[in-house]
Design an enzyme around this catalytic site. Structure first.
Site, PDB file in Angstrom:
ATOM      1  N   HIS A  76      -5.210   1.808   7.247  1.00  0.00           N
ATOM      2  CA  HIS A  76      -3.825   2.274   7.374  1.00  0.00           C
ATOM      3  C   HIS A  76      -3.551   3.386   6.357  1.00  0.00           C
ATOM      4  CE1 HIS A  76       0.708   1.325   7.681  1.00  0.00           C
ATOM      5  NE2 HIS A  76       0.616   2.147   6.657  1.00  0.00           N
ATOM      6  N   GLU A  77      -3.960   3.159   5.101  1.00  0.00           N
ATOM      7  CA  GLU A  77      -3.678   4.141   4.042  1.00  0.00           C
ATOM      8  C   GLU A  77      -4.500   5.413   4.217  1.00  0.00           C
ATOM      9  OE1 GLU A  77      -1.100   3.703   2.334  1.00  0.00           O
ATOM     10  OE2 GLU A  77      -0.859   1.600   2.865  1.00  0.00           O
ATOM     11  N   GLN A  80       3.203   9.895   0.982  1.00  0.00           N
ATOM     12  CA  GLN A  80       4.472   9.186   1.207  1.00  0.00           C
ATOM     13  C   GLN A  80       5.496   9.489   0.115  1.00  0.00           C
ATOM     14  OE1 GLN A  80       2.280   5.261   2.037  1.00  0.00           O
ATOM     15  NE2 GLN A  80       4.140   5.060   3.239  1.00  0.00           N
ATOM     16  N   HIS A 128      -2.956   7.761   6.548  1.00  0.00           N
ATOM     17  CA  HIS A 128      -1.879   8.589   5.980  1.00  0.00           C
ATOM     18  C   HIS A 128      -2.423   9.931   5.478  1.00  0.00           C
ATOM     19  CE1 HIS A 128       1.816   6.265   6.024  1.00  0.00           C
ATOM     20  NE2 HIS A 128       1.241   5.202   5.512  1.00  0.00           N
ATOM     21  N   CYS A 162       5.083  -0.377   7.158  1.00  0.00           N
ATOM     22  CA  CYS A 162       4.815   0.800   6.336  1.00  0.00           C
ATOM     23  C   CYS A 162       6.081   1.145   5.573  1.00  0.00           C
ATOM     24  CB  CYS A 162       4.411   1.965   7.239  1.00  0.00           C
ATOM     25  SG  CYS A 162       4.055   3.482   6.354  1.00  0.00           S
ATOM     26  N   LEU A 163       5.936   1.506   4.289  1.00  0.00           N
ATOM     27  CA  LEU A 163       7.125   1.844   3.499  1.00  0.00           C
ATOM     28  C   LEU A 163       7.833   3.081   4.051  1.00  0.00           C
ATOM     29  CD1 LEU A 163       5.825   1.104  -0.114  1.00  0.00           C
ATOM     30  CD2 LEU A 163       7.453  -0.226   1.240  1.00  0.00           C
ATOM     31  N   GLY A 173       0.833  -1.195   0.000  1.00  0.00           N
ATOM     32  CA  GLY A 173       0.000   0.000   0.000  1.00  0.00           C
ATOM     33  C   GLY A 173       0.866   1.242   0.000  1.00  0.00           C
TER      34      GLY A 173
HETATM   35 NI    NI Z   1       1.997   3.237   5.507  1.00  0.00          NI
END
Ligand code: NI
Length: 174
Positions: free
Chosen positions: A136-137, A51, A140, A94-95, A46
């Site tokens: 989660h996304e 990000q 963000h 998470c990236l 994701g």
């Molecule tokens: Ni994330």
């Protein structure tokens, strides 16, 4: 194919709120394509536009295993309409917090409304890993990271590790 650099916590830009997309045009479709490229290359399941430094309400998801056919899901201007009272705990990564994981408690099922890549309004009911990933996304887009859902002690341990890892990277010889 265009890969965009991913911001790493505690980068303050990750705390920004994202604005809705006005119209789903070719620029937005290109952004979505770049985000999928960036997410698959990472690899991750994701990615939210913030990000890669763009405070716009765009997220991409693909929970398929790497050896399975891709199942890309792009959500533009997503709004979570409802969350089940039943919760579930899943380990999240998470990236923007590379190699860090923690168990987070979230609604087990959700309904989300969004625009797809054609600008069509869609509603999706999700459960399991997809429900976790969408929550989660969408977090963000409000400047919230998964570590904001865990204890302050665990959060500061993870953030300290990331700062330390970055310092090592900066000092490492080329
Ligand atoms: Ni994330």
């Amino acid at each position: 194919m265009a890969l965009r650099p991913i911001l790493i916590a505690p980068d303050p830009r990750l705390k920004r709120h994202s604005e809705p997309v006005g119209a789903v045009d070719d620029g937005v479709r290109q952004l979505v394509a770049d985000m999928f490229d960036t997410m698959y290359a990472a690899p991750g399941v994701g990615l939210a536009a913030i990000q890669i430094g763009l405070p716009r309400q765009v997220i991409v998801i693909d929970l398929q295993r790497e050896d399975a056919p891709r199942q890309p899901l792009a959500l533009i201007n997503p709004v979570i309409l409802s969350r089940s009272p039943v919760t579930t705990a899943r380990e999240e990564g998470c990236l923007s917090l590379p190699e860090q994981f923690a168990e987070v408690i979230r609604a087990a099922a959700i309904a989300v409304r969004f625009l797809d890549r054609e600008g069509e309004v869609r509603t999706l009911v999700a459960e399991g890993a997809l429900a976790t990933c969408i929550q989660h996304e969408v977090d963000h887009l409000d400047g919230v990271l998964f570590v904001d859902h865990i204890s302050p002690v665990k959060r500061s341990i993870i953030l300290r590790k990331l700062v330390k890892a970055r310092r090592h990277q900066t000092l490492a010889p080329a």
